[in-house]
Write a protein that holds these residues in place. Structure first.
Motif: not given
Lengths: 402, 255, 168
Positions: A265-270, A331-335, A353-363
């Motif tokens: 439930h937690a991951v689905e809610r997320f 999303g699967g890794q953020a959870f 904690v929920i992990n955050s990701y900001s893609p950079t221009i290089w990627e």
């Protein structure tokens, strides 16, 4: 009545042709430059970290690889299932499959921590790893499709091309199952560890591969002023609609099955409610714009007759595919990992904690270069070899046309 | 008797001393002596599955703010505070081999603290998924990364249920010779394999014992007379995520 | 077309000159790299773990195979320890500090820069000594590892040691 088709190379002299090559070349150069930067400095320049270990490059790479498998569908329907309207498209389908796979693999390999050790990856195998199997499956797919194309294009080998087609068809189903299993085999994460991910990827490949194929087909014929009749276009767009419906179905089954178990439930809610960008991407860009709107565009009695609408549907489906992969991968890794069920967890290493990701221009540049490589390969090959029939007008290919 | 290097001798003496203390602390009854400290195998001999190294952690003796095990690991293996060359990576990208995790049970409010590192599973998912076989399990149970063949794909990091692995995001300098680590490869707790191979104890356990917290015990799980085996027999030892059936080498008490 | 063949011939000639002339000029001189020899020996009767010629030609083989024995099997003899190679071959600069691998006079760099063979060893391994060398092939002072398990197998030496600490 056996239809005589003339396959002809496209022209290669117009300003448009060179402009296209130029633009694609620049995108590739930028991507390679970005790769050099990332490899030289290390991955600290990217947005990926120890919590989100796979990022934008993997979203692009997996999209391209999945689409590659699906792009071969058109040839398979012609060869394996014997549908006459698809047969003229077989060569382009094979070419696109190879080009997409090469683009995807390039992005995947260039993102490695040690791309210089690719030879190690090709010589040391751990056969319990689906990744190791994928290396064999991907390279095998390239070889088999090249042989399949050769059999299609070489008159002397024509009698064998059905066998090659069957081998290619089965191989790519195994390959896509393998790609889905990359995630399906991971017991560690709440969003993965589901056998359904393997068939989900197969169905995704059908939809995304065909959408990409249709766009390339439209572009190849309109930019070379060759006729493309409605008979083929209607068949393709109807098939695409079926595949999109199948995608909705399998995504629904995946989530409903997860929702049944309290454990998930937690991951689905997320993903479905609280996940911020992941929730938006899922509902708006994946389901809404990526699946439902294209269905309307593809099946509405008047709208679907317009090639513009069909093209728009394909673009939306591809965008939906990227959104789906982003939600799944990132999303699967953020959870967070559920190491201590029933506990609130905190640590210095982002536990709980929920992990955050900001893609950079290089990627992103690397990912785009992958698409550019695919398109460049197709552009050059249709110019140099006989992949495209001179005409796909109804009168030329449809035995029932008036 | 062969000539002994003075530093080595000093190291051995203090180790035996602290091991003796640990042994005394773990003596069950007067006169019933447990065992000698882990014996070093000859250097030219390969490890075997006769041993299986493990750690038992008593979470009730583990204090919430204490980071002794983490600091000791940093100093021993040259990461975190002990390696200033990892300066470009942000906090989420910096390596962490071991960390202290605070738990609060949602229904009761009960608070626990424990260190989490590579659990050295018997059927480690990281070993299963590594395409080149760089992530491997040694015969004596220690799970390691062979960084010579690691291609940096990070699949093992996706697969690890304990988030034990870190990827190195930049060029490093001043590594410890006994713990090589470099850009583009994945690493995790090695159970101080360089120490264990020479008869020693992991730095985290040694530090915990030296400070008399006595929350960590290291030993041979295959030896039923070792301190760790006797403690496990008496007090039990749970695995984190036991439902995964990985048979970890690191066990916890008081969870 | 004769003009085209003339141009291609001229290009070939230029290429040959650019690459060939320097070789002609230095005919007879073969530059050698400057390698600073270490001032210690491996042992009283051995300079290095293998004779110099063999090391020059085959050290890569040694490294490739021995590292697997160390990493996968835990074999840590001094003779095949990379750390011990560095301990012997480390060179101090004018400032008294050990030279790092970026310096062209570092033992490994001096030859590898010359041969233009890039090595990635020092991406992970320490390029300078950190702790003192082990002076002998390390062998355990205690008995074979699987015989010391219960009290009755403890050597009298160990029992005595532990009892003097007041722990028995």
């Amino acid at each position: 009545m056996k239809l005589e088709l003339n396959y002809l190379e496209t022209e290669g002299n117009s300003a448009g042709f060179w402009l296209l090559l130029g633009v694609l070349g620049i995108l590739i150069a930028i991507g390679l430059g970005a790769t050099y930067y990332m490899e030289h400095h290390g991955h600290h320049v990217t947005g990926m970290n120890n919590q989100i270990v796979w990022g934008m490059p993997h979203v692009f790479a997996i999209f391209l690889i999945v689409a590659a498998s699906g792009a071969l569908n058109v040839a398979s329907i012609g060869t394996v299932f014997g549908k006459p309207l698809y047969k003229p498209l077989g060569r382009l389908s094979g070419l696109l499959a190879i080009a997409l796979l090469i683009g995807g693999l390039m992005v995947l390999v260039l993102d490695l921590g040690h791309p210089d050790r690719l030879i190690v990856a090709m010589t040391y195998y751990n056969f319990k790893s689906i990744f190791a199997w994928n290396i064999i499956l991907y390279n095998g797919f390239l070889a088999i499709t090249i042989v399949y194309l050769w059999f299609m294009m070489e008159r002397k080998m024509e009698k064998y091309y059905r066998s090659a087609g069957i081998v290619a068809f089965v191989w790519r189903l195994i390959l896509t199952t393998g790609t889905g299993s990359i995630f399906g085999f991971l017991v560690a994460r709440q969003a993965y560890d589901a056998a359904i991910l393997a068939p989900m990827f197969v169905i995704m490949s059908f939809a995304y591969g065909l959408a990409f194929f249709i766009l390339v087909l439209f572009a190849s014929y309109s930019w070379t002023n060759r006729p493309l009749g409605d008979a083929i276009v209607t068949r393709l767009k109807n098939l695409l609609g079926v595949f999109v419906a199948a995608v909705i179905y399998i995504i629904a089954v995946y989530h409903i099955a997860n929702l049944y178990a309290t454990e998930h439930h937690a991951v689905e809610r997320f993903i479905l409610m609280d996940g911020g960008i992941y929730t938006t991407l899922f509902w708006v860009f994946n389901i809404g714009l990526g699946c439902l709107l294209p269905l309307i565009l593809l099946y509405h009695p008047t709208i679907s007759k317009s090639r513009g609408a069909i093209s728009a549907a394909c673009v939306l489906i591809i965008m939906g595919g990227f959104a789906h992969l982003y939600v799944l991968l990132i999303g699967g890794q953020a959870f967070p990992l559920t190491m201590f069920p029933g506990y609130e967890v905190s640590s210095s290493f982002s536990d709980g904690v929920i992990n955050s990701y900001s893609p950079t221009i290089w990627e992103i540049a690397l990912g785009i270069a992958g698409i550019a490589v695919t398109l460049l390969l197709v552009t050059i090959c249709v110019r140099v070899l006989r992949f495209l029939p001179e005409t796909l007008a109804d009168s030329a290919i449809d035995p029932h046309a008036k | 008797m062969a000539e002994i290097n003075k530093d080595l001798d000093q190291g051995r003496r203090s180790f035996l001393g602290s091991a003796g203390t640990a042994t005394a602390a773990a003596t069950i009854a007067p006169g019933v002596f447990l065992t000698a400290p882990a014996a070093a195998k000859p250097a030219d001999q390969a490890v075997s599955s006769d041993n299986r190294w493990g750690i038992l952690i008593d979470t009730q003796r583990c204090a919430d703010g204490c980071n002794d095990c983490v600091s000791a690991c940093e100093d021993e293996n040259g990461w975190g505070q002990a390696n200033t060359s990892e300066e470009h990576s942000n906090e989420l990208q910096k390596s962490q081999w071991i960390r202290k995790v605070s738990l609060k049970e949602k229904t009761t409010g009960h608070v626990t603290s424990l260190p989490v590192m590579c659990q050295h599973c018997e059927t480690a998912p990281c070993v299963d998924v590594c395409p080149t076989g760089a992530s491997f399990r040694r015969d004596d149970g220690i799970v390691l990364v062979d960084k010579h063949i690691c291609i940096g794909c990070r699949y093992c990091m996706m697969a690890c249920p304990y988030k034990a692995r870190s990827f190195i995001h930049e060029d490093l300098k001043d590594q410890k010779p006994w713990a090589p680590r470099g850009k583009g490869t994945v690493e995790s707790c090695t159970l101080c394999v360089h120490r264990v191979d020479e008869g020693g104890t992991p730095a985290c356990v040694e530090a915990c014992t030296a400070e008399n917290h006595e929350a960590m015990t290291f030993g041979d799980l295959n030896d039923e007379n070792s301190i760790i085996s006797r403690q496990l027999k008496e007090f039990g030892g749970k695995e984190i995520r036991a439902d995964l059936g990985l048979n970890t080498g690191v066990r916890y008490r008081g969870l | 077309m004769s003009q085209r063949s003339l141009i291609s011939k001229a290009a070939l000639f230029l290429a040959a000159m650019v690459t060939g002339l320097p070789m002609l000029a230095h005919a007879g001189e073969v530059p050698y790299p400057t390698i600073i020899e270490p001032d210690q020996h491996f042992s009283a009767d051995q300079e290095c773990v293998l004779p110099e010629d063999e090391m020059r030609r085959n050290h890569m083989e040694l490294i490739l195979h021995q590292r697997d024995k160390t990493v996968h099997n835990g074999v840590r003899t001094r003779e095949h320890s990379f750390e011990e190679c560095i301990n012997c071959h480390a060179i101090k600069g004018d400032d008294g500090e050990y030279l790092r691998v970026e310096s062209p006079k570092h033992f490994c760099a001096s030859c590898h820069n010359y041969a233009a063979v890039k090595i990635d060893c020092f991406q992970c391994h320490a390029d300078v000594p950190v702790r003192p060398s082990k002076q002998h092939n390390q062998r355990s002072q205690l008995k074979h590892h699987d015989t010391l398990r219960t009290e009755k197998n403890l050597s009298s030496q160990t029992l005595k040691l532990l009892s003097t600490k007041g722990k028995l």
